[in-house]
Design an enzyme around this catalytic site. Structure first.
Site, PDB file in Angstrom:
ATOM      1  N   HIS A  64      20.899  94.781 -15.613  1.00 31.82           N
ATOM      2  CA  HIS A  64      20.573  95.816 -16.603  1.00 31.82           C
ATOM      3  C   HIS A  64      19.713  95.281 -17.743  1.00 31.82           C
ATOM      4  O   HIS A  64      18.906  96.012 -18.313  1.00 31.82           O
ATOM      5  CB  HIS A  64      21.862  96.405 -17.184  1.00 31.82           C
ATOM      6  CG  HIS A  64      22.730  97.041 -16.165  1.00 31.82           C
ATOM      7  ND1 HIS A  64      22.564  98.353 -15.764  1.00 31.82           N
ATOM      8  CD2 HIS A  64      23.762  96.554 -15.421  1.00 31.82           C
ATOM      9  CE1 HIS A  64      23.466  98.635 -14.831  1.00 31.82           C
ATOM     10  NE2 HIS A  64      24.186  97.564 -14.600  1.00 31.82           N
ATOM     11  N   GLU A 129      21.764 102.724 -10.816  1.00 31.20           N
ATOM     12  CA  GLU A 129      23.230 102.615 -10.718  1.00 31.20           C
ATOM     13  C   GLU A 129      23.842 103.803 -11.464  1.00 31.20           C
ATOM     14  O   GLU A 129      23.946 103.797 -12.682  1.00 31.20           O
ATOM     15  CB  GLU A 129      23.741 101.301 -11.313  1.00 31.20           C
ATOM     16  CG  GLU A 129      25.229 101.111 -11.023  1.00 31.20           C
ATOM     17  CD  GLU A 129      25.808  99.861 -11.661  1.00 31.20           C
ATOM     18  OE1 GLU A 129      26.918  99.465 -11.242  1.00 31.20           O
ATOM     19  OE2 GLU A 129      25.188  99.284 -12.562  1.00 31.20           O
ATOM     20  N   GLN A 141      30.729 102.758 -16.693  1.00 33.65           N
ATOM     21  CA  GLN A 141      29.799 103.889 -16.644  1.00 33.65           C
ATOM     22  C   GLN A 141      30.394 105.045 -17.462  1.00 33.65           C
ATOM     23  O   GLN A 141      31.502 105.485 -17.182  1.00 33.65           O
ATOM     24  CB  GLN A 141      29.585 104.335 -15.195  1.00 33.65           C
ATOM     25  CG  GLN A 141      29.101 103.242 -14.251  1.00 33.65           C
ATOM     26  CD  GLN A 141      27.637 102.902 -14.409  1.00 33.65           C
ATOM     27  OE1 GLN A 141      26.828 103.709 -14.839  1.00 33.65           O
ATOM     28  NE2 GLN A 141      27.286 101.672 -14.049  1.00 33.65           N
ATOM     29  N   HIS A 195      31.167 102.063  -7.426  1.00 30.96           N
ATOM     30  CA  HIS A 195      31.915 102.912  -8.350  1.00 30.96           C
ATOM     31  C   HIS A 195      32.489 104.083  -7.550  1.00 30.96           C
ATOM     32  O   HIS A 195      32.323 105.251  -7.907  1.00 30.96           O
ATOM     33  CB  HIS A 195      31.032 103.382  -9.499  1.00 30.96           C
ATOM     34  CG  HIS A 195      30.605 102.268 -10.413  1.00 30.96           C
ATOM     35  ND1 HIS A 195      31.401 101.819 -11.443  1.00 30.96           N
ATOM     36  CD2 HIS A 195      29.493 101.497 -10.419  1.00 30.96           C
ATOM     37  CE1 HIS A 195      30.782 100.822 -12.057  1.00 30.96           C
ATOM     38  NE2 HIS A 195      29.627 100.600 -11.449  1.00 30.96           N
ATOM     39  N   ARG A 224      46.966  99.848   4.597  1.00 32.51           N
ATOM     40  CA  ARG A 224      46.932 101.159   5.258  1.00 32.51           C
ATOM     41  C   ARG A 224      45.571 101.854   5.126  1.00 32.51           C
ATOM     42  O   ARG A 224      45.363 102.889   5.738  1.00 32.51           O
ATOM     43  CB  ARG A 224      48.030 102.082   4.692  1.00 32.51           C
ATOM     44  CG  ARG A 224      49.439 101.599   5.018  1.00 32.51           C
ATOM     45  CD  ARG A 224      50.466 102.696   4.768  1.00 32.51           C
ATOM     46  NE  ARG A 224      51.817 102.168   4.955  1.00 32.51           N
ATOM     47  CZ  ARG A 224      52.570 101.682   3.977  1.00 32.51           C
ATOM     48  NH1 ARG A 224      52.099 101.659   2.738  1.00 32.51           N
ATOM     49  NH2 ARG A 224      53.775 101.228   4.223  1.00 32.51           N
ATOM     50  N   ASP A 244      30.594  84.883 -11.236  1.00 35.04           N
ATOM     51  CA  ASP A 244      30.712  84.228 -12.542  1.00 35.04           C
ATOM     52  C   ASP A 244      32.092  83.635 -12.766  1.00 35.04           C
ATOM     53  O   ASP A 244      32.339  82.997 -13.792  1.00 35.04           O
ATOM     54  CB  ASP A 244      30.359  85.207 -13.674  1.00 35.04           C
ATOM     55  CG  ASP A 244      31.251  86.443 -13.716  1.00 35.04           C
ATOM     56  OD1 ASP A 244      32.156  86.571 -12.858  1.00 35.04           O
ATOM     57  OD2 ASP A 244      31.038  87.294 -14.607  1.00 35.04           O
ATOM     58  N   GLY A 245      33.022  83.852 -11.809  1.00 38.75           N
ATOM     59  CA  GLY A 245      34.382  83.339 -11.953  1.00 38.75           C
ATOM     60  C   GLY A 245      35.301  84.287 -12.696  1.00 38.75           C
ATOM     61  O   GLY A 245      36.506  84.024 -12.778  1.00 38.75           O
ATOM     62  N   ASP A 270      24.197  91.305 -12.489  1.00 43.24           N
ATOM     63  CA  ASP A 270      24.715  92.503 -13.170  1.00 43.24           C
ATOM     64  C   ASP A 270      24.743  92.255 -14.682  1.00 43.24           C
ATOM     65  O   ASP A 270      25.658  92.664 -15.390  1.00 43.24           O
ATOM     66  CB  ASP A 270      26.110  92.885 -12.662  1.00 43.24           C
ATOM     67  CG  ASP A 270      26.539  94.295 -13.086  1.00 43.24           C
ATOM     68  OD1 ASP A 270      25.686  95.038 -13.616  1.00 43.24           O
ATOM     69  OD2 ASP A 270      27.716  94.634 -12.922  1.00 43.24           O
TER      70      ASP A 270
END
Length: 378
Positions: A64, A129, A141, A195, A224, A244-245, A270
């Site tokens: 972004h 996005e 968002q 999302h 399931r 990034d962990g 991201d």
């Protein structure tokens, strides 16, 4: 423009490893091979890269912003400057990424990114996005702007962008998305589930062939119901990962790697505007974001994009999975070029754009070369 030759380097081309090789460049790659076959040509500028590792330039299809700027600001000059700054991370191809906002703001961003791309060829596309996502997994968002998939709006936005939209994140379960999907497929826009609260059955009926930030903001794996994550595993979809962990625990990164392998993962950042900036308050989609300890979060603790630099994602992937440099190159360059038809990108081959990253032996990034020009030198 003259020619520059890097010699005595270890080359990972995306298709092979050359232990002691050379690469000759102008704007494109003119020659590449083993040092045993190297012959200096008139006009060559020689750079001795002994002890260095050279890989294809990184391709970030989901980012972004960073360095104080965001694509949604709708300012072509700032987007251009932002993308130039991204090159210090080794990024040489970039999809400017929007987010769920008002239609007016999205339209403004489409026009601005188009203008920025006309002056900066590193911008290879747009990742839309939202706003066609699910309120159930909205993440960061803004809910008030979420809409159902709309083919007419996609057409309008793609026209405004000059046909730059290459990827769209959507939740296929929220409505009958048939028309929307048909428009995207017909216009070479990759459909990415993200999302989303979709079940595997719903996804089997969709045209989604890509997964937005695997594990994050989606119906997860359950014994399931495979959900979005399980569907990605079973269908071997191209799957983005924010390594990034924090977004994904290292062990879960490794699980995805063991299942999907290096041919179906695409590293992304991201990143949002706070990347490369000091800790403190920032902004994403009109929402306050607080950055601390390499994490960007909304006031309620929700992760809001990242401050990850691509060069760190590249190294982290190897640290978390034990994969080889060859495999990390696939996940940082080769797969993105293949999926999105970036025929001039992704590998070091004669005729392709001279986009390269130079590392030392410890994988510290030293140089970024874009279209044959040195744009970063540490």
């Amino acid at each position: 423009m003259g020619t520059t030759v890097w010699i005595n380097a270890t080359l990972y081309t995306g298709t092979e490893k050359i232990e002691k090789g050379f690469v000759r460049c102008a704007k494109t790659i003119l020659d590449i091979g083993e040092m045993a076959d190297f012959k200096e040509a008139e006009g060559d500028t020689i750079i001795d890269a002994a002890g260095k590792i050279i890989v294809p330039g990184f391709i970030d299809v989901h980012s972004h912003g960073g360095y104080g700027w965001d694509s949604m600001d709708g300012n072509p000059e700032e987007i251009d400057q932002m993308v130039h700054k991204m090159q210090q991370e080794g990024i040489t191809s970039y999809f400017a990424t929007t987010m769920t906002q008002s239609y007016q703001n999205i339209e403004k961003a489409m026009v601005a990114i188009k203008e920025a791309a006309e002056r900066n060829p590193v911008i290879q596309g747009i990742h839309l996005e939202g706003p066609f996502v699910s309120v159930d997994f909205k993440g960061a968002q803004p809910e008030e702007y979420i809409k159902i998939p709309d083919a007419a709006m996609m057409r309008k936005w793609n026209d405004l962008s000059g046909g730059l939209i290459r990827l769209v994140t959507y939740a296929p379960e929220t409505s009958d998305a048939t028309e929307f999907e048909k428009y995207c497929v017909d216009h070479n826009i990759v459909l990415s589930v993200g999302h989303s609260n979709a079940t595997r059955a719903q996804l089997m009926d969709s045209k989604a062939s890509h997964v937005t930030h695997l594990y994050n903001a989606q119906r997860g794996l359950h014994h399931r119901e495979p959900g979005v994550t399980g569907h990605a595993f079973l269908e071997k979809l191209y799957s983005e990962m924010i390594v990034d962990g924090y977004h994904i625990a290292p062990d879960m990164v490794n699980i995805a790697y063991q299942i999907l392998g290096p041919d179906h993962i695409e590293l992304i950042t991201d990143s949002m505007r706070a990347k490369g900036m000091p800790d403190g308050e920032s902004e994403l989609g009109g929402q306050k974001v607080f950055v601390k300890d390499k994490q960007a979060r909304l006031a309620d603790g929700t992760l809001a994009g990242s401050v990850l630099q691509f060069k760190d994602a590249f190294k982290n992937m190897m640290a978390f999975t034990g994969c080889r440099i060859e495999d990390a190159v696939k996940m940082s360059s080769v797969n993105q070029a293949k999926e999105f038809g970036l025929t001039q990108k992704g590998t070091l081959e004669v005729g392709k754009d001279a986009d390269m990253v130079v590392f030392d032996q410890d994988l510290n990034l030293e140089q970024t070369i874009s279209f044959g020009e040195l744009v970063l030198k540490n």
